[in-house]
Design an enzyme around this catalytic site. Structure first.
Site, mmCIF file in Angstrom:
data_model
loop_
_atom_site.group_PDB
_atom_site.id
_atom_site.type_symbol
_atom_site.label_atom_id
_atom_site.label_comp_id
_atom_site.label_asym_id
_atom_site.label_seq_id
_atom_site.Cartn_x
_atom_site.Cartn_y
_atom_site.Cartn_z
ATOM 1 N N ASN A 1 -10.996 -3.873 -0.250
ATOM 2 C CA ASN A 1 -10.841 -2.994 -1.311
ATOM 3 C C ASN A 1 -10.069 -3.246 -2.454
ATOM 4 O OD1 ASN A 1 -12.707 -0.966 -0.279
ATOM 5 N ND2 ASN A 1 -11.261 -0.119 1.126
ATOM 6 N N ARG B 1 0.734 -1.159 -0.068
ATOM 7 C CA ARG B 1 0.083 0.156 0.004
ATOM 8 C C ARG B 1 0.836 1.146 -0.139
ATOM 9 N NH1 ARG B 1 -4.703 2.074 4.499
ATOM 10 N NH2 ARG B 1 -4.688 4.230 3.705
ATOM 11 N N HIS C 1 -17.106 3.739 -3.690
ATOM 12 C CA HIS C 1 -16.185 5.046 -3.412
ATOM 13 C C HIS C 1 -16.453 5.933 -4.182
ATOM 14 C CE1 HIS C 1 -12.946 2.751 -0.875
ATOM 15 N NE2 HIS C 1 -14.387 2.893 -0.148
ATOM 16 N N TYR D 1 -15.075 10.245 -0.674
ATOM 17 C CA TYR D 1 -14.285 9.925 -1.579
ATOM 18 C C TYR D 1 -14.333 10.745 -2.532
ATOM 19 C CZ TYR D 1 -12.414 5.744 0.698
ATOM 20 O OH TYR D 1 -11.797 4.945 1.626
ATOM 21 N N CYS E 1 -19.045 -2.298 2.426
ATOM 22 C CA CYS E 1 -18.165 -0.908 2.638
ATOM 23 C C CYS E 1 -18.986 -0.218 3.865
ATOM 24 C CB CYS E 1 -17.998 -0.231 1.439
ATOM 25 S SG CYS E 1 -16.904 1.232 1.480
#
Length: 436
Positions: A148, A94, A200, A254, A170
């Site tokens: 995700n 990440r 998102h 988001y 989510c």
């Protein structure tokens, strides 16, 4: 009667959330067996989380058998529900998803832009293997995916996996409902938002409180009071009166990345220079969380977990499992096949929408056409998702490149190649499909 839940990615810091959720719902969702599963690299964390979960169950006095293992196939035997919460490559991967785009002047984020695409490239093949095992070992089990990018992962599985009993979850729609409740100073249970879009990238079209439409009131407060409307892991800029009045929609937190791109990028670069990437901050948070988890006197989910960004996931995942198990027919917001709900999308596209939850399937409520104000943006994002999924399955370089061009956070034909090549090199250990 046995009721077995398997949690893949059981060594995650989020696991106390889902265990707490099953404990709280034990009267209506009488789980008899919980099995936590992880890989060799997560063995130590799995042990720590397993011991904490055991103390939580003992403290609650519930008759739940808990075990943890590295043997996924053995764990899946006789499973009724399989929750997936994995991170391929861990937080180090990440950090690369964030650091590399930021180094070139682009937003680096784990589910959006170039970083989101690469998380999907790493994740989709692994979850395809998990779905294959589920179909072979426990074909009647529901796969509840929290990994995700949840929408893209769910669409990839629906389109390409043999196992079709897959629902994506989510916590953002949950957070949006709670944020609206805070704005209005009311009970979140009385709030219902009509959602339209994808994971998102979802908008609130109408906001109802006890059946009364209060959309205009919420939007006016959101525009005039510059309210903090974002969870812990997203920068809050605030929405202008002009944007809110023109769109007449409730944005997702988001959407900061897409409609405040310059400001978010500036804040992210400043934070990156001062503290490192969000992933590196989370690594420190995870270390402190696991220090708490190791305390033998800790017998409940610690409050500090809420800082992690995925707080209240259990209320989403566990409520969904409870409703499927009891065939409740209630309405929840999940990621599932469109099936005509949005007329602009193909039936097999995955959307994030309010659905009637039954034991057989989530049935999305009819939405109709996309709102004209954001139709172009949503269709562009869906095209991006489809290209990402195609590239993740095939390892086709051109599809990956086209996905980068299609994403509004990149959308540069030269830099798309620069970012793609650098990220491919950085993540090659987790991208066998691209190594042909």
């Amino acid at each position: 009667m046995a009721l077995k839940v398997v949690v893949i990615g059981g060594g995650s810091s989020y696991t106390p959330e889902i265990v707490e959720g099953m404990i709280r719902r034990h009267n209506s969702f009488p789980v008899t067996d919980i099995v936590l599963v992880d890989i060799e690299a997560g063995k130590e964390k799995l042990e720590v989380v397993g011991q904490l979960a055991a103390r939580m169950i003992e403290e609650a006095g519930k008759a739940i058998r808990l075990s943890w293992t590295l043997d996924r196939k053995k764990a899946l035997e006789n499973a009724d529900f399989v929750s997936t919460q994995i991170r391929v490559g861990g937080l180090k991967a990440r950090a690369l998803d964030e650091r590399i785009p930021l180094s070139h002047g682009y937003i680096g984020q784990e589910t959006n832009g170039a970083g989101g695409a690469f998380k999907a490239f790493r994740t989709i093949p692994v979850l395809m293997d998990i779905a294959k095992d589920i179909q072979a070992i426990c074909p009647d089990a529901w796969m509840i995916n929290f990994t995700n990018p949840a929408g893209m992962v769910t669409e990839a599985l629906q389109k390409h996996a043999v196992h079709k009993k897959v629902i994506g979850v989510c916590n953002i729609p949950y957070n949006m409902r709670h944020s609206v409740a805070e704005i209005l100073d009311i009970d979140p249970a009385t709030v219902r938002i009509e959602f339209v879009g994808m994971n998102h990238f979802v908008f609130g079209k109408n906001i109802f409180v006890k059946g009364v439409n209060r959309t205009a009131e919420v939007l006016e407060k959101l525009a005039s009071d510059n309210l903090d409307y974002s969870p812990a892991n997203i920068v809050n800029i605030g929405w202008s009166k002009t944007f809110i009045e023109a769109t007449k929609l409730l944005p997702s937190p988001y959407h900061e990345y897409y409609f405040h791109t310059k400001e978010v990028l500036q804040k992210d670069i400043k934070a990156f220079e001062e503290h490192g990437t969000r992933a590196e901050v989370v690594q420190l948070l995870e270390e402190s969380l696991f220090d708490l988890y190791r305390n033998p006197d800790l017998r409940m989910k610690p409050k500090e977990l809420e800082q992690r960004g995925g707080a209240y996931y259990s209320d989403v995942a566990c409520s969904l499992m409870d409703s499927i198990y009891n065939d409740k027919g209630d309405i929840q917001t999940v990621n599932t096949r469109n099936n005509g709900a949005i007329s602009d999308f193909a039936d097999e596209s995955v959307i994030e929408a309010n659905c009637v939850i039954t034991k057989d399937d989530p049935n999305p409520l009819a939405i109709g056409e996309l709102p004209y104000q954001v139709k172009g943006a949503i269709l562009q994002m869906k095209a991006f998702e489809e290209l990402v999924i195609q590239a993740a399955i095939t390892g086709n370089y051109e599809d990956a490149y086209l996905a980068f061009i299609m994403n509004p956070l990149i959308a540069d034909e030269r830099d798309s190649k620069v970012l793609l090549d650098e990220l491919l090199a950085a993540h090659q250990a987790y991208l066998p499909q691209f190594q042909k």
